[in-house]
Design a protein around this motif. Structure first.
Motif, PDB file in Angstrom:
ATOM      1  N   ARG A 139       0.990  -0.830   0.050  1.00 25.35           N
ATOM      2  CA  ARG A 139      -0.132   0.107   0.000  1.00 25.35           C
ATOM      3  C   ARG A 139       0.868   1.168   0.087  1.00 25.35           C
ATOM      4  O   ARG A 139       0.571   2.164  -0.888  1.00 25.35           O
ATOM      5  CB  ARG A 139      -0.952   0.019   1.313  1.00 25.35           C
ATOM      6  N   GLU A 140       1.919   1.299   0.739  1.00 21.00           N
ATOM      7  CA  GLU A 140       2.986   2.457   0.823  1.00 21.00           C
ATOM      8  C   GLU A 140       3.427   2.796  -0.467  1.00 21.00           C
ATOM      9  O   GLU A 140       3.808   3.936  -0.829  1.00 21.00           O
ATOM     10  CB  GLU A 140       3.736   2.219   1.980  1.00 21.00           C
ATOM     11  N   LYS A 141       3.958   1.668  -1.098  1.00 21.51           N
ATOM     12  CA  LYS A 141       4.652   1.844  -2.293  1.00 21.51           C
ATOM     13  C   LYS A 141       3.643   1.835  -3.521  1.00 21.51           C
ATOM     14  O   LYS A 141       4.150   1.950  -4.709  1.00 21.51           O
ATOM     15  CB  LYS A 141       5.463   0.550  -2.436  1.00 21.51           C
ATOM     16  N   GLY A 142       2.410   1.664  -3.325  1.00 21.19           N
ATOM     17  CA  GLY A 142       1.592   1.544  -4.627  1.00 21.19           C
ATOM     18  C   GLY A 142       1.814   0.578  -5.626  1.00 21.19           C
ATOM     19  O   GLY A 142       1.507   0.711  -6.788  1.00 21.19           O
ATOM     20  N   VAL A 143       2.099  -0.566  -4.828  1.00 23.39           N
ATOM     21  CA  VAL A 143       2.443  -1.704  -5.925  1.00 23.39           C
ATOM     22  C   VAL A 143       1.444  -2.651  -5.813  1.00 23.39           C
ATOM     23  O   VAL A 143       0.665  -2.909  -4.832  1.00 23.39           O
ATOM     24  CB  VAL A 143       3.542  -2.161  -4.996  1.00 23.39           C
ATOM     25  N   ASN A 144       1.000  -2.957  -7.027  1.00 22.92           N
ATOM     26  CA  ASN A 144       0.002  -4.154  -7.166  1.00 22.92           C
ATOM     27  C   ASN A 144       0.531  -5.549  -7.000  1.00 22.92           C
ATOM     28  O   ASN A 144       1.638  -5.838  -7.752  1.00 22.92           O
ATOM     29  CB  ASN A 144      -0.675  -3.902  -8.488  1.00 22.92           C
ATOM     30  N   ILE A 145      -0.170  -6.312  -6.341  1.00 26.90           N
ATOM     31  CA  ILE A 145       0.145  -7.936  -6.132  1.00 26.90           C
ATOM     32  C   ILE A 145      -1.007  -8.743  -6.884  1.00 26.90           C
ATOM     33  O   ILE A 145      -2.035  -8.766  -6.535  1.00 26.90           O
ATOM     34  CB  ILE A 145       0.273  -8.199  -4.676  1.00 26.90           C
ATOM     35  N   TYR A 146      -0.887  -9.382  -8.090  1.00 28.06           N
ATOM     36  CA  TYR A 146      -1.695 -10.154  -8.759  1.00 28.06           C
ATOM     37  C   TYR A 146      -1.457 -11.583  -8.442  1.00 28.06           C
ATOM     38  O   TYR A 146      -0.351 -12.172  -8.513  1.00 28.06           O
ATOM     39  CB  TYR A 146      -1.492  -9.842 -10.261  1.00 28.06           C
ATOM     40  N   PRO A 147      -2.391 -12.475  -7.925  1.00 30.50           N
ATOM     41  CA  PRO A 147      -2.287 -13.715  -7.515  1.00 30.50           C
ATOM     42  C   PRO A 147      -2.103 -14.622  -8.818  1.00 30.50           C
ATOM     43  O   PRO A 147      -2.927 -14.310  -9.691  1.00 30.50           O
ATOM     44  CB  PRO A 147      -3.467 -13.884  -6.648  1.00 30.50           C
ATOM     45  N   VAL A 148      -1.317 -15.761  -8.599  1.00 32.00           N
ATOM     46  CA  VAL A 148      -1.051 -16.526  -9.436  1.00 32.00           C
ATOM     47  C   VAL A 148      -1.758 -18.013  -9.103  1.00 32.00           C
ATOM     48  O   VAL A 148      -1.873 -18.828  -9.909  1.00 32.00           O
ATOM     49  CB  VAL A 148       0.400 -16.836  -9.846  1.00 32.00           C
ATOM     50  N   ASP A 149      -1.979 -18.124  -7.914  1.00 31.97           N
ATOM     51  CA  ASP A 149      -2.516 -19.617  -7.436  1.00 31.97           C
ATOM     52  C   ASP A 149      -3.759 -19.421  -8.114  1.00 31.97           C
ATOM     53  O   ASP A 149      -4.460 -18.553  -8.184  1.00 31.97           O
ATOM     54  CB  ASP A 149      -2.749 -19.446  -5.816  1.00 31.97           C
ATOM     55  N   SER A 150      -4.172 -20.811  -8.725  1.00 31.05           N
ATOM     56  CA  SER A 150      -5.429 -20.763  -9.606  1.00 31.05           C
ATOM     57  C   SER A 150      -6.669 -20.329  -8.585  1.00 31.05           C
ATOM     58  O   SER A 150      -7.648 -19.726  -9.210  1.00 31.05           O
ATOM     59  CB  SER A 150      -5.714 -22.345 -10.088  1.00 31.05           C
ATOM     60  N   GLU A 151      -6.676 -20.723  -7.448  1.00 31.26           N
ATOM     61  CA  GLU A 151      -7.823 -20.184  -6.387  1.00 31.26           C
ATOM     62  C   GLU A 151      -8.114 -18.934  -6.380  1.00 31.26           C
ATOM     63  O   GLU A 151      -9.192 -18.230  -6.612  1.00 31.26           O
ATOM     64  CB  GLU A 151      -7.720 -21.076  -5.267  1.00 31.26           C
ATOM     65  N   HIS A 152      -6.755 -18.275  -6.102  1.00 33.37           N
ATOM     66  CA  HIS A 152      -6.974 -16.821  -5.966  1.00 33.37           C
ATOM     67  C   HIS A 152      -7.018 -15.943  -7.326  1.00 33.37           C
ATOM     68  O   HIS A 152      -7.581 -14.954  -7.401  1.00 33.37           O
ATOM     69  CB  HIS A 152      -5.699 -16.264  -5.119  1.00 33.37           C
ATOM     70  N   SER A 153      -6.431 -16.550  -8.373  1.00 33.04           N
ATOM     71  CA  SER A 153      -6.619 -15.935  -9.377  1.00 33.04           C
ATOM     72  C   SER A 153      -8.073 -16.122  -9.696  1.00 33.04           C
ATOM     73  O   SER A 153      -8.630 -15.018 -10.397  1.00 33.04           O
ATOM     74  CB  SER A 153      -5.804 -16.934 -10.611  1.00 33.04           C
ATOM     75  N   ALA A 154      -8.556 -17.007  -9.444  1.00 31.17           N
ATOM     76  CA  ALA A 154     -10.298 -17.169  -9.720  1.00 31.17           C
ATOM     77  C   ALA A 154     -11.216 -15.912  -9.197  1.00 31.17           C
ATOM     78  O   ALA A 154     -11.719 -15.664  -9.624  1.00 31.17           O
ATOM     79  CB  ALA A 154     -10.724 -18.691  -9.297  1.00 31.17           C
ATOM     80  N   ILE A 155     -10.927 -16.151  -7.746  1.00 34.86           N
ATOM     81  CA  ILE A 155     -11.133 -14.888  -6.927  1.00 34.86           C
ATOM     82  C   ILE A 155     -11.077 -13.581  -7.537  1.00 34.86           C
ATOM     83  O   ILE A 155     -12.080 -12.799  -7.681  1.00 34.86           O
ATOM     84  CB  ILE A 155     -10.947 -14.938  -5.684  1.00 34.86           C
TER      85      ILE A 155
END
Length: 382
Positions: A139-155
């Motif tokens: 949040r502080e650095k304004g960085v996006n974290i995109y999930p790769v796990d299939s389950e979290h990618s699905a969400i």
């Protein structure tokens, strides 16, 4: 413009598939960095095939082998943990795919976030061990974290266009692994060869054992809390043996959205790397005519205690998930080395959770010390 990619852990299952995605989409991606822990031969082969700017071999004893093979091809070669942490800061890197296994992925991910790099996160242990710290830093650095796990990618995919709508709960699906429906008497004598035969997914040894014990789903529950800002009571697990529904979101009006497809990790890898665009692919397509039914059932938390231990660690918070992860890494390694049985893994983890000093608001140094202390106690248990 092309996204310039660094792959941390390029010789593992996620890393090798990520290279296939890059190769299939040369107009979208450019490879900058490859890293590996011990697999020097495959790292060399990958570097010669894909021509990155630089590579890192974490095991410094293998530096000469990698350097001699790649220096004539004008590929920079570095070695050691410090090099691994520094390489993610390269100005020519736009996105860091963290595909390393286990606790080892924490420090490089932190350094990448501090450098302002977009993260494609396949290393779930980073958020399990230090979710609060990582979330705050991103949040502080304004960085996006995109999930790769299939389950979290699905969400993540189900939430596209829905970010303003509150989530009532999410449902993470689990295949149940090779031992779904088995009782403790059966599990007393299972071998690592049996545990490594996952019915639906092709993965590395550690995550395959985690799937067999349901610890993988427990780690995903903790990861989901931090990725999506959820309470524990908003995260549900359901066993779905066919692995077609990769996970679901239920909104406050009761409506549910699911992301579906055949079990293929290249799809969530490509989605994370290409976001916000969906890139055309030739991945196999799901056909309803090939599946007469899709089934769902409750997980057996009494037999597969690791999932319950993960929920307990999440509820306790602080450094408890860090203890859970470190103890599990030692337990899985011991099981793969035939030092303990399948049902002794949760015993070991529970013992460490009871013995390691609890810290309610840990710092990074606290996490490092907790990890080391847990591993020491786990080795004593063995």
């Amino acid at each position: 413009m092309k996204k310039r990619i660094a792959i941390l852990g390029s010789t593992g299952s996620i890393g090798t598939q990520a290279l296939e995605v890059i190769e299939a989409n040369p107009e979208s991606f450019e490879l900058e960095v490859l890293t590996a822990n011990h697999n020097a031969k495959l790292l060399i082969a990958q570097a010669l095939a894909y021509k990155p700017n630089a590579v890192v071999i974490a095991n410094e004893a293998l530096y000469d082998e990698v350097f001699d093979a790649l220096d004539p091809h004008d590929i920079k070669v570095y070695a050691g943990a410090n090099a691994l942490n520094s390489i993610v800061e390269m100005e020519t890197v736009d996105l860091v795919l963290t595909a390393m296994v286990g606790y080892a992925g924490l420090q490089p991910t932190i350094r990448a976030i501090q450098a302002g790099k977009t993260i494609a996160l396949a290393n779930k242990e980073t958020l399990v061990v230090a979710g609060e710290l990582i979330s705050k830093l991103a949040r502080e650095k304004g960085v996006n974290i995109y999930p790769v796990d299939s389950e979290h990618s699905a969400i993540f995919q189900c939430l596209a266009g829905e970010f303003h709508n509150p989530i009532e709960k999410i449902i993470l699906t689990a295949s149940g692994g090779p031992f779904r429906g088995k009782d403790k008497a059966f599990l007393e004598t299972v071998t690592k060869a049996q545990a490594l035969k996952h019915p639906n997914w092709s993965m590395g040894a550690k995550i395959t054992i985690d799937s067999a014990s349901l610890m993988n789903k427990g780690l995903e529950v903790i990861e989901a809390k931090w990725l999506f800002g959820l309470r524990q009571d908003q995260i549900e697990v359901v066993v779905h043996p066919q692995s077609i529904v990769h996970s679901l979101v239920q909104f406050e009006d009761g409506s549910m959205k699911a992301q579906m497809g055949l079990p293929d990790m290249k799809l969530p890898i490509q989605y994370a790397m290409g976001y916000p665009n969906r890139l055309k692919s030739d991945f196999p397509r799901f056909d309803f005519r090939n599946f007469s039914q899709l089934t769902f059932e409750q997980p057996d938390l009494e037999t597969f205690r690791n999932l319950q231990l993960a929920y307990d660690a999440l509820a306790k918070g602080g450094n408890a998930p860090c203890v859970l992860n470190a103890a599990n890494e030692i337990a899985v390694a011991a099981f793969l080395n035939d030092e303990i049985g399948f049902l002794q893994m949760p015993d070991l983890i529970e013992s460490c959770l009871a013995k390691v000093a609890y810290i309610a608001q840990p710092s990074l140094e606290d996490y490092v010390q907790t990890d080391a202390e847990t591993r020491r106690l786990a080795e004593e248990f063995i």
